[in-house]
Design a protein around this motif. Sequence first.
Motif, PDB file in Angstrom:
ATOM      1  N   ILE A   1      38.603  10.107 -12.184  1.00 21.51           N
ATOM      2  CA  ILE A   1      39.546  11.221 -12.224  1.00 21.51           C
ATOM      3  C   ILE A   1      38.781  12.532 -12.227  1.00 21.51           C
ATOM      4  O   ILE A   1      37.599  12.576 -12.599  1.00 21.51           O
ATOM      5  CB  ILE A   1      40.463  11.128 -13.471  1.00 21.51           C
ATOM      6  N   PRO A   2      39.415  13.647 -11.807  1.00 16.62           N
ATOM      7  CA  PRO A   2      38.717  14.935 -11.827  1.00 16.62           C
ATOM      8  C   PRO A   2      38.268  15.307 -13.238  1.00 16.62           C
ATOM      9  O   PRO A   2      38.981  15.057 -14.215  1.00 16.62           O
ATOM     10  CB  PRO A   2      39.771  15.914 -11.291  1.00 16.62           C
ATOM     11  N   VAL A   3      37.088  15.916 -13.322  1.00 21.98           N
ATOM     12  CA  VAL A   3      36.554  16.312 -14.628  1.00 21.98           C
ATOM     13  C   VAL A   3      37.458  17.336 -15.295  1.00 21.98           C
ATOM     14  O   VAL A   3      37.668  17.314 -16.518  1.00 21.98           O
ATOM     15  CB  VAL A   3      35.123  16.865 -14.466  1.00 21.98           C
ATOM     16  N   TRP A   4      38.038  18.246 -14.503  1.00 18.89           N
ATOM     17  CA  TRP A   4      38.949  19.237 -15.076  1.00 18.89           C
ATOM     18  C   TRP A   4      40.130  18.574 -15.776  1.00 18.89           C
ATOM     19  O   TRP A   4      40.535  18.985 -16.864  1.00 18.89           O
ATOM     20  CB  TRP A   4      39.460  20.183 -13.988  1.00 18.89           C
ATOM     21  N   ASP A   5      40.696  17.542 -15.137  1.00 15.49           N
ATOM     22  CA  ASP A   5      41.831  16.843 -15.741  1.00 15.49           C
ATOM     23  C   ASP A   5      41.429  16.182 -17.052  1.00 15.49           C
ATOM     24  O   ASP A   5      42.183  16.194 -18.027  1.00 15.49           O
ATOM     25  CB  ASP A   5      42.384  15.799 -14.766  1.00 15.49           C
ATOM     26  N   GLU A   6      40.244  15.589 -17.054  1.00 15.93           N
ATOM     27  CA  GLU A   6      39.752  14.938 -18.272  1.00 15.93           C
ATOM     28  C   GLU A   6      39.574  15.947 -19.399  1.00 15.93           C
ATOM     29  O   GLU A   6      39.981  15.711 -20.545  1.00 15.93           O
ATOM     30  CB  GLU A   6      38.422  14.236 -17.970  1.00 15.93           C
ATOM     31  N   MET A   7      39.004  17.115 -19.084  1.00 16.22           N
ATOM     32  CA  MET A   7      38.758  18.115 -20.121  1.00 16.22           C
ATOM     33  C   MET A   7      40.051  18.770 -20.587  1.00 16.22           C
ATOM     34  O   MET A   7      40.218  19.056 -21.773  1.00 16.22           O
ATOM     35  CB  MET A   7      37.763  19.164 -19.617  1.00 16.22           C
ATOM     36  N   LEU A   8      40.974  19.029 -19.677  1.00 15.70           N
ATOM     37  CA  LEU A   8      42.248  19.627 -20.072  1.00 15.70           C
ATOM     38  C   LEU A   8      43.035  18.696 -20.980  1.00 15.70           C
ATOM     39  O   LEU A   8      43.758  19.152 -21.874  1.00 15.70           O
ATOM     40  CB  LEU A   8      43.072  19.974 -18.827  1.00 15.70           C
ATOM     41  N   GLU A   9      42.892  17.404 -20.753  1.00 14.91           N
ATOM     42  CA  GLU A   9      43.564  16.435 -21.613  1.00 14.91           C
ATOM     43  C   GLU A   9      42.938  16.395 -23.002  1.00 14.91           C
ATOM     44  O   GLU A   9      43.629  16.191 -24.003  1.00 14.91           O
ATOM     45  CB  GLU A   9      43.507  15.047 -20.971  1.00 14.91           C
ATOM     46  N   ARG A  10      41.623  16.617 -23.079  1.00 15.49           N
ATOM     47  CA  ARG A  10      40.912  16.513 -24.358  1.00 15.49           C
ATOM     48  C   ARG A  10      40.828  17.825 -25.119  1.00 15.49           C
ATOM     49  O   ARG A  10      40.552  17.813 -26.323  1.00 15.49           O
ATOM     50  CB  ARG A  10      39.484  16.006 -24.104  1.00 15.49           C
ATOM     51  N   ILE A  11      41.034  18.951 -24.454  1.00 18.98           N
ATOM     52  CA  ILE A  11      40.796  20.234 -25.117  1.00 18.98           C
ATOM     53  C   ILE A  11      41.862  20.545 -26.159  1.00 18.98           C
ATOM     54  O   ILE A  11      41.586  21.191 -27.177  1.00 18.98           O
ATOM     55  CB  ILE A  11      40.706  21.376 -24.067  1.00 18.98           C
ATOM     56  N   VAL A  12      43.095  20.079 -25.930  1.00 22.41           N
ATOM     57  CA  VAL A  12      44.171  20.358 -26.898  1.00 22.41           C
ATOM     58  C   VAL A  12      43.882  19.723 -28.252  1.00 22.41           C
ATOM     59  O   VAL A  12      43.993  20.397 -29.288  1.00 22.41           O
ATOM     60  CB  VAL A  12      45.523  19.891 -26.327  1.00 22.41           C
ATOM     61  N   PRO A  13      43.496  18.428 -28.339  1.00 20.24           N
ATOM     62  CA  PRO A  13      43.146  17.879 -29.655  1.00 20.24           C
ATOM     63  C   PRO A  13      41.986  18.600 -30.326  1.00 20.24           C
ATOM     64  O   PRO A  13      41.994  18.787 -31.552  1.00 20.24           O
ATOM     65  CB  PRO A  13      42.784  16.416 -29.333  1.00 20.24           C
ATOM     66  N   THR A  14      40.977  19.012 -29.546  1.00 25.47           N
ATOM     67  CA  THR A  14      39.846  19.728 -30.133  1.00 25.47           C
ATOM     68  C   THR A  14      40.273  21.082 -30.694  1.00 25.47           C
ATOM     69  O   THR A  14      39.877  21.461 -31.802  1.00 25.47           O
ATOM     70  CB  THR A  14      38.734  19.920 -29.077  1.00 25.47           C
ATOM     71  N   VAL A  15      41.079  21.821 -29.934  1.00 27.67           N
ATOM     72  CA  VAL A  15      41.576  23.112 -30.425  1.00 27.67           C
ATOM     73  C   VAL A  15      42.443  22.906 -31.665  1.00 27.67           C
ATOM     74  O   VAL A  15      42.366  23.691 -32.630  1.00 27.67           O
ATOM     75  CB  VAL A  15      42.369  23.825 -29.314  1.00 27.67           C
ATOM     76  N   GLN A  16      43.239  21.851 -31.674  1.00 25.88           N
ATOM     77  CA  GLN A  16      44.089  21.575 -32.821  1.00 25.88           C
ATOM     78  C   GLN A  16      43.262  21.317 -34.074  1.00 25.88           C
ATOM     79  O   GLN A  16      43.538  21.879 -35.145  1.00 25.88           O
ATOM     80  CB  GLN A  16      44.974  20.363 -32.523  1.00 25.88           C
ATOM     81  N   MET A  17      42.223  20.502 -33.949  1.00 28.20           N
ATOM     82  CA  MET A  17      41.405  20.194 -35.110  1.00 28.20           C
ATOM     83  C   MET A  17      40.558  21.400 -35.530  1.00 28.20           C
ATOM     84  O   MET A  17      40.406  21.674 -36.727  1.00 28.20           O
ATOM     85  CB  MET A  17      40.492  19.007 -34.828  1.00 28.20           C
ATOM     86  N   THR A  18      40.021  22.139 -34.565  1.00 27.57           N
ATOM     87  CA  THR A  18      39.227  23.322 -34.889  1.00 27.57           C
ATOM     88  C   THR A  18      40.072  24.377 -35.590  1.00 27.57           C
ATOM     89  O   THR A  18      39.638  24.993 -36.575  1.00 27.57           O
ATOM     90  CB  THR A  18      38.601  23.903 -33.611  1.00 27.57           C
ATOM     91  N   ALA A  19      41.290  24.597 -35.091  1.00 27.99           N
ATOM     92  CA  ALA A  19      42.185  25.553 -35.737  1.00 27.99           C
ATOM     93  C   ALA A  19      42.514  25.108 -37.157  1.00 27.99           C
ATOM     94  O   ALA A  19      42.544  25.931 -38.085  1.00 27.99           O
ATOM     95  CB  ALA A  19      43.464  25.710 -34.915  1.00 27.99           C
ATOM     96  N   GLY A  20      42.745  23.810 -37.333  1.00 28.28           N
ATOM     97  CA  GLY A  20      43.001  23.306 -38.679  1.00 28.28           C
ATOM     98  C   GLY A  20      41.814  23.513 -39.598  1.00 28.28           C
ATOM     99  O   GLY A  20      41.979  23.885 -40.765  1.00 28.28           O
ATOM    100  N   GLY A  21      40.602  23.298 -39.079  1.00 27.66           N
ATOM    101  CA  GLY A  21      39.399  23.516 -39.879  1.00 27.66           C
ATOM    102  C   GLY A  21      39.229  24.969 -40.272  1.00 27.66           C
ATOM    103  O   GLY A  21      38.843  25.281 -41.409  1.00 27.66           O
ATOM    104  N   LEU A  22      39.534  25.882 -39.347  1.00 29.04           N
ATOM    105  CA  LEU A  22      39.415  27.310 -39.660  1.00 29.04           C
ATOM    106  C   LEU A  22      40.460  27.743 -40.686  1.00 29.04           C
ATOM    107  O   LEU A  22      40.184  28.580 -41.552  1.00 29.04           O
ATOM    108  CB  LEU A  22      39.570  28.133 -38.375  1.00 29.04           C
ATOM    109  N   VAL A  23      41.665  27.169 -40.597  1.00 26.81           N
ATOM    110  CA  VAL A  23      42.700  27.490 -41.590  1.00 26.81           C
ATOM    111  C   VAL A  23      42.265  27.023 -42.977  1.00 26.81           C
ATOM    112  O   VAL A  23      42.396  27.749 -43.968  1.00 26.81           O
ATOM    113  CB  VAL A  23      44.037  26.849 -41.186  1.00 26.81           C
TER     114      VAL A  23
END
Length: 313
Positions: free
Chosen positions: A87-109
């Motif tokens: 699959i395209p690398v962009w599709d793979e990263m776009l699928e994975r970036i939301v969980p990472t942002v979610q966890m990072t935002a939670g860590g910063l909070v």
Amino acid sequence: MTLVKKRLLQLVMVLFLLSLATFTLMKLSPGDPVMKILQVDEMPVTQADEEALRKELGFDRPLIVQYGQWMLNLLRLDLGHSHIKGIPVWDEMLERIVPTVQMTAGGLVVMMLIAAPLGILAARYPGRWPDHLSRLLALIGASIPSFWMGLLLIYVFSYKLQWLPTMGRGGFLHVILPSVTLGFAMAAVYARLLRAGLLESLSQEYIRAARARGIAEWRIMINHALRAALLPVVTVFGMSIGSLLAGTVVVEMLFSWPGLGSMAVEAIYQRDYPVLQGYVLLTGLFVVVVNLFVDIVYGLLDPRIRCGKGDVS
């Protein structure tokens, strides 16, 4: 040259150097990605199959040609396809970036919820129990690795008390343990940093003048001293963003969190070079953008600093 122009130029240079270093290291790393791909099907591999796949992927061409072709694709915002999943690398990263942002935002909070009250209380009551508590937490946070903290939280809240889920991504309860694991270590450092900044601010002449005018102590703390005390906090945050990304990788693997960090580790194991190269470029872009944001916030917090006059680089 304005700050934004400088940062854009740095962004181009950083991405170019990252692309060159990543491509070179991928080629120097042990293991053959062609054999790794062929072994996925668990079928007997012939020499003809290996040569055909190597030619299809362009691995039979000189390295400079491979790098040039990859850079041309990159200029078209094409990071290629995953060698393993196809699959395209962009599709793979776009699928994975939301969980990472979610966890990072939670860590910063979590970090802010712990660091801000502790830092303010420690500066308000130096040498008393809030200060000692802040120092104790800073020592614990600096001493315990994030993976050990995560294992401890899993043992207490998932295994013993059975309050929170152990692994995977789901609802709100799933993000609590990863966020606490990621945020606690940062909170310990930033609480002490905020305390030091507040103590320095509270010793300034304008603070004594505000006290002489009869302004309440908490108003002085929040409205006057805190703004100046945030300058070193914001600066260190920009410098530690790389450590935050590294911590995200560890926590994601520990909690089986389907984010960018676990994607990168899987790509390393599978010799999936396009995915790994895309991850490195994306994290480099993130670091530069965050540092640009930090510089802008730094200038807003301190009116003496004006972007574009050489005071902030």
